[in-house]
Design an enzyme around this catalytic site. Structure first.
Site, PDB file in Angstrom:
ATOM      1  N   ARG A   1       1.867  10.728   2.283  1.00 40.67           N
ATOM      2  CA  ARG A   1       2.775  10.673   1.123  1.00 40.67           C
ATOM      3  C   ARG A   1       3.333  12.055   0.774  1.00 40.67           C
ATOM      4  O   ARG A   1       3.962  12.239  -0.259  1.00 40.67           O
ATOM      5  CB  ARG A   1       2.072  10.072  -0.093  1.00 40.67           C
ATOM      6  CG  ARG A   1       0.921  10.878  -0.630  1.00 40.67           C
ATOM      7  CD  ARG A   1       0.360  10.290  -1.905  1.00 40.67           C
ATOM      8  NE  ARG A   1      -0.828  11.033  -2.303  1.00 40.67           N
ATOM      9  CZ  ARG A   1      -1.758  10.563  -3.119  1.00 40.67           C
ATOM     10  NH1 ARG A   1      -1.658   9.356  -3.614  1.00 40.67           N
ATOM     11  NH2 ARG A   1      -2.798  11.300  -3.448  1.00 40.67           N
TER      12      ARG A   1
ATOM     13  N   ASP B   1       2.378   4.224  -3.312  1.00 41.43           N
ATOM     14  CA  ASP B   1       2.607   5.645  -3.019  1.00 41.43           C
ATOM     15  C   ASP B   1       2.459   6.008  -1.547  1.00 41.43           C
ATOM     16  O   ASP B   1       3.202   6.846  -1.038  1.00 41.43           O
ATOM     17  CB  ASP B   1       1.730   6.552  -3.903  1.00 41.43           C
ATOM     18  CG  ASP B   1       0.241   6.268  -3.783  1.00 41.43           C
ATOM     19  OD1 ASP B   1      -0.106   5.147  -3.369  1.00 41.43           O
ATOM     20  OD2 ASP B   1      -0.571   7.145  -4.116  1.00 41.43           O
ATOM     21  N   ARG B   2       1.535   5.384  -0.851  1.00 42.51           N
ATOM     22  CA  ARG B   2       1.325   5.726   0.562  1.00 42.51           C
ATOM     23  C   ARG B   2       2.000   4.730   1.517  1.00 42.51           C
ATOM     24  O   ARG B   2       1.781   4.794   2.723  1.00 42.51           O
ATOM     25  CB  ARG B   2      -0.173   5.843   0.868  1.00 42.51           C
ATOM     26  CG  ARG B   2      -0.805   7.061   0.220  1.00 42.51           C
ATOM     27  CD  ARG B   2      -2.236   7.270   0.681  1.00 42.51           C
ATOM     28  NE  ARG B   2      -2.814   8.480   0.106  1.00 42.51           N
ATOM     29  CZ  ARG B   2      -2.680   9.702   0.602  1.00 42.51           C
ATOM     30  NH1 ARG B   2      -1.962   9.897   1.690  1.00 42.51           N
ATOM     31  NH2 ARG B   2      -3.251  10.735   0.018  1.00 42.51           N
TER      32      ARG B   2
ATOM     33  N   ASP C   1      -9.257   5.049 -29.190  1.00 46.32           N
ATOM     34  CA  ASP C   1      -9.167   5.181 -27.741  1.00 46.32           C
ATOM     35  C   ASP C   1     -10.482   5.681 -27.149  1.00 46.32           C
ATOM     36  O   ASP C   1     -10.955   6.759 -27.499  1.00 46.32           O
ATOM     37  CB  ASP C   1      -8.027   6.141 -27.371  1.00 46.32           C
ATOM     38  CG  ASP C   1      -7.257   5.634 -26.175  1.00 46.32           C
ATOM     39  OD1 ASP C   1      -7.785   5.730 -25.056  1.00 46.32           O
ATOM     40  OD2 ASP C   1      -6.148   5.103 -26.365  1.00 46.32           O
TER      41      ASP C   1
ATOM     42  N   ASP D   1      -9.785   0.344 -27.154  1.00 50.42           N
ATOM     43  CA  ASP D   1      -9.147  -0.195 -25.946  1.00 50.42           C
ATOM     44  C   ASP D   1     -10.076  -0.239 -24.741  1.00 50.42           C
ATOM     45  O   ASP D   1      -9.873  -1.027 -23.821  1.00 50.42           O
ATOM     46  CB  ASP D   1      -7.871   0.588 -25.613  1.00 50.42           C
ATOM     47  CG  ASP D   1      -8.109   2.089 -25.471  1.00 50.42           C
ATOM     48  OD1 ASP D   1      -9.221   2.559 -25.782  1.00 50.42           O
ATOM     49  OD2 ASP D   1      -7.169   2.800 -25.057  1.00 50.42           O
TER      50      ASP D   1
ATOM     51  N   HIS E   1      -5.729   0.581  -1.894  1.00 49.76           N
ATOM     52  CA  HIS E   1      -4.341   0.439  -1.425  1.00 49.76           C
ATOM     53  C   HIS E   1      -4.058  -0.971  -0.922  1.00 49.76           C
ATOM     54  O   HIS E   1      -2.909  -1.422  -0.927  1.00 49.76           O
ATOM     55  CB  HIS E   1      -4.057   1.434  -0.294  1.00 49.76           C
ATOM     56  CG  HIS E   1      -3.959   2.842  -0.770  1.00 49.76           C
ATOM     57  ND1 HIS E   1      -2.767   3.412  -1.164  1.00 49.76           N
ATOM     58  CD2 HIS E   1      -4.908   3.794  -0.950  1.00 49.76           C
ATOM     59  CE1 HIS E   1      -2.989   4.659  -1.550  1.00 49.76           C
ATOM     60  NE2 HIS E   1      -4.272   4.912  -1.439  1.00 49.76           N
TER      61      HIS E   1
ATOM     62  N   ARG F   1      -0.458  -1.038  -3.175  1.00 51.13           N
ATOM     63  CA  ARG F   1      -0.190   0.232  -3.873  1.00 51.13           C
ATOM     64  C   ARG F   1       0.952   0.950  -3.158  1.00 51.13           C
ATOM     65  O   ARG F   1       0.943   1.095  -1.942  1.00 51.13           O
ATOM     66  CB  ARG F   1      -1.458   1.091  -3.881  1.00 51.13           C
ATOM     67  CG  ARG F   1      -1.288   2.355  -4.695  1.00 51.13           C
ATOM     68  CD  ARG F   1      -2.603   3.009  -4.974  1.00 51.13           C
ATOM     69  NE  ARG F   1      -2.502   4.455  -4.854  1.00 51.13           N
ATOM     70  CZ  ARG F   1      -3.493   5.296  -5.074  1.00 51.13           C
ATOM     71  NH1 ARG F   1      -4.674   4.830  -5.412  1.00 51.13           N
ATOM     72  NH2 ARG F   1      -3.330   6.593  -4.946  1.00 51.13           N
TER      73      ARG F   1
ATOM     74  N   SER G   1      -6.632   2.672 -20.809  1.00 45.42           N
ATOM     75  CA  SER G   1      -5.797   2.625 -22.016  1.00 45.42           C
ATOM     76  C   SER G   1      -4.573   1.740 -21.839  1.00 45.42           C
ATOM     77  O   SER G   1      -4.191   0.998 -22.749  1.00 45.42           O
ATOM     78  CB  SER G   1      -5.353   4.039 -22.404  1.00 45.42           C
ATOM     79  OG  SER G   1      -6.476   4.850 -22.631  1.00 45.42           O
TER      80      SER G   1
ATOM     81  N   ARG H   1     -11.423   6.579   3.868  1.00 47.72           N
ATOM     82  CA  ARG H   1     -11.268   7.489   2.725  1.00 47.72           C
ATOM     83  C   ARG H   1     -11.723   6.805   1.435  1.00 47.72           C
ATOM     84  O   ARG H   1     -12.471   7.381   0.653  1.00 47.72           O
ATOM     85  CB  ARG H   1      -9.809   7.926   2.631  1.00 47.72           C
ATOM     86  CG  ARG H   1      -9.577   9.018   1.628  1.00 47.72           C
ATOM     87  CD  ARG H   1      -8.224   9.643   1.864  1.00 47.72           C
ATOM     88  NE  ARG H   1      -7.747  10.302   0.680  1.00 47.72           N
ATOM     89  CZ  ARG H   1      -6.987  11.366   0.695  1.00 47.72           C
ATOM     90  NH1 ARG H   1      -6.621  11.899   1.849  1.00 47.72           N
ATOM     91  NH2 ARG H   1      -6.575  11.914  -0.418  1.00 47.72           N
TER      92      ARG H   1
END
Length: 501
Positions: A188, A258-259, A10, A435, A121, A256, A60, A151
């Site tokens: 979020r 989450d937000r 790894d 990897d 995002h 994406r 990974s 951002r």
């Protein structure tokens, strides 16, 4: 039949520069021997080679997914970008259904999301293509709800994107209906008072108004308000048609999740949060670009299903397999190696060696490598295929401590020597790869620590000296192992073996 041990190191890439390169600086006599006496080649492990956007560093999860799949697995942004590049947006049935709903209901299609070239995002190119396809499908009323970024890109950089968007909506007869900074529309942290301000603008109930999007931007900038914090406002020149109401359809083009979930919750009155929306609407269709966990809606792009990864091929052929890793990387040699599915095959054994419980692996760079080797030596004779992971270069590399990373690599060198000698004695062939990169770049040009992954290629080395290996990418590894073992690869594995016959 030949038995194989596949070692995944790894976080160890290859680069010739010595500066900041722990792999070049460490004392690793066995690695030196591998590269001078054993067949080896270069493997690409980043960017488009592993289904990520061009130039993006490997990781990974993606690395193990590609190794196990035997084909390039496109995920997230790159999955959508591939559809865009292949001109497939026009065939996306989820988009077409949304277009048809608004045409049937004589209602409005609302496109909302982060207007940004950032690619974290969302990607504005996706919005531009959806606008084009809506126009080509004969959708008359389209309202765009713009979220400012500032951002993931520069704080005051939306003007160029807004100009492009304005040009497109003018061309198609569509409208920019609202503007809000992501601070409001993409919270979020359950600060629903913020999300509500953006939601109210989308409903046409905001007290803030503008008649020109670009003029509103100038006004906000003059008050020292950057893109992220643009105050939610509605376009005062538009009638109620362009604000969200019953029977309208929504496409939220953030990929994406989450937000995107809080605003989605307000529109759909979902069960994801306890918070009750201030206003309820019944939309005819709600489309998310990708899955938003906990939000029930139609999804434009589902993550790729990986059918017939290497573990399944061995299972179907009635062959045995062993997986060994320490806690930190156990999911990688199981869940991700098996195509993002948690499955325990009947002819398999899994061994999870406990990771040391420490504040920083810089203090214990040996990690659990010795125990992993011991477990493989104890069990591998009983299995056709053993897959294991050594975590040291990645986990210690992430600390940014060069001295500890040197120790980690020297420990790994000894363990690999132990493993390969044992395997050779027991007539088991070892293939060694990695990897993604990390430990080979520990310092930048200013001698500051580097803790992140890299886009360096990685190794593929085999202990069978009769072989010749061609260069390739991670997705070539499973076909190579199957070819070596005389097993047929399934049709889903569309990458070739690297055995140079």
């Amino acid at each position: 039949m030949k038995k194989v041990i596949l070692v995944v190191i790894d976080g160890l890439g290859l680069r010739s520069e010595i500066h900041g390169n722990a792999f070049q600086m460490a004392n690793t006599p066995f690695f030196d021997k591998l590269f001078s006496e054993y067949p080896n080649t270069l493997i690409q492990a980043s960017g488009e080679y592993v289904g990520l956007p061009d130039g993006q560093i490997g990781n990974s999860e993606v690395g193990h997914l590609n190794i196990g799949a035997g084909r390039v697995v496109y995920t997230g942004l790159s999955l959508i970008n591939k559809a865009l590049k292949d001109d497939k947006f026009k065939e996306n049935q989820v988009f077409l259904n949304a277009f048809n709903k608004v045409k049937e209901n004589n209602s409005t299609l609302h496109l909302m999301g982060l207007l940004s070239p950032g690619g974290v995002h969302s990607l504005e190119a996706h919005l531009f293509e959806i606008l084009k396809q809506a126009h080509n499908s004969g959708v008359e009323n389209v309202a765009v709800h713009v979220f400012g970024d500032g951002r993931d890109v520069a704080p005051k950089s939306i003007r160029e994107s807004l100009e492009k968007l304005q040009e497109l909506v003018d061309k198609y007869g569509y409208k920019i209906a609202t503007i809000s900074g992501r601070f409001y529309s993409m919270d979020r942290d359950k600060m629903f008072d913020r999300t509500e301000k953006a939601y109210k603008a989308i409903l046409g109930k905001s007290g803030n108004e503008f008649s020109s999007a670009l003029e509103y931007l100038d006004l906000q900038y003059s008050q020292n308000i950057t893109d992220e914090f643009l105050e939610p406002a509605k376009n005062s020149t538009l009638d109620s048609r362009y604000f969200l109401k019953d029977n309208d359809a929504v496409i939220f083009f953030n990929f994406r999740p989450d937000r995107a979930r809080q605003l989605s919750h307000l529109i759909l009155n979902s069960s994801l949060y306890d918070y009750q929306p201030s206003h309820l609407v019944k939309v005819s269709d709600f489309v998310s670009m990708m899955k938003y966990e906990g939000i029930k809606c139609n999804i434009a792009y589902e993550e790729m299903l990986v059918n017939n990864p290497i573990g399944k091929v061995f299972e179907d052929a009635n062959k045995t397999q062993l997986r060994v890793a320490e806690t930190q990387k156990y999911a990688h040699v199981t869940y991700f190696m098996d195509g993002g599915v948690d499955v325990e095959y009947k002819n398999s054994k899994r061994i999870m060696v406990d990771s040391l419980k420490v504040e920083s692996y810089a203090d214990t760079p040996q990690m659990s490598a010795e125990e992993i080797t011991s477990q493989v030596i104890s069990h591998a004779k009983d299995f056709d295929l053993t897959i294991l992971n050594y975590a040291n270069p990645d986990m210690v590399g992430h600390t940014g401590v060069l001295e500890s990373t040197l120790v980690a690599l020297e420990v790994l060198d000894k363990q690999l020597s132990r493993l390969v000698k044992w395997a050779e004695k027991n007539k088991i062939t070892v293939f060694i790869t990695a990897d993604h990169g990390n430990a080979e770049v520990m310092l930048d040009e200013n001698n500051k620590p580097v803790t992140k992954h890299t886009s360096s290629p990685v190794m593929l080395v085999t202990s069978d000296k009769s072989l010749k290996l061609k260069p390739g990418k991670l997705a070539n590894i499973a076909p190579t192992v199957l070819d070596y073992m005389g097993m047929a690869k399934p049709k889903e594995m569309n990458e070739n073996s690297l055995l140079d016959k």
